[in-house]
Design a protein around this motif. Structure first.
Motif: not given
Length: 112
Positions: A25-49
């Motif tokens: 199976f493939s994934f609906d959503l692909r995430l990578i943990g990051s300390l970079q300044s452009d990393a977003r919060h999960l709630k925002k990513i899920l809301a956009d999705y």
């Protein structure tokens, strides 16, 4: 969960599709943990999705790397495979703790 491996090996072996003995199976959503300044919060990513697709993802790939973060090259590789950088908050977690934390927040947000 799988054993730790180099990111380039992960993507060259399985890309973003996982094969298990009985199915793949493939994934609906692909995430990578990051300390970079452009990393977003999960709630925002899920809301956009959810606003784009009208539903929450049913399968998520969550990549967790070393305490010092992935290298810029690894992050670029992950992005090229559709991964979005996600922040785990202001505290830098050990990889073992980060994996459990990610499973917890994904379960909380997705198991309605």
């Amino acid at each position: 969960m799988r054993a730790p491996r180099k990111l380039r090996d992960f993507f060259s072996d399985v890309g973003v599709e996982v094969r298990v003995p009985t199915r793949s199976f493939s994934f609906d959503l692909r995430l990578i943990g990051s300390l970079q300044s452009d990393a977003r919060h999960l709630k925002k990513i899920l809301a956009d999705y959810s606003s784009e697709r009208g539903q929450l993802p049913t399968s998520v790939l969550m990549l967790v790397g070393p305490e010092g973060d992935f290298t810029p090259a690894e992050l670029a590789l992950a992005r090229s495979h559709g991964c979005q950088p996600i922040t785990l908050g202001p505290v830098v977690l050990r990889v073992e703790t980060a994996a459990i934390y990610c499973l917890s927040i994904l379960s909380y947000e997705l198991l309605v």
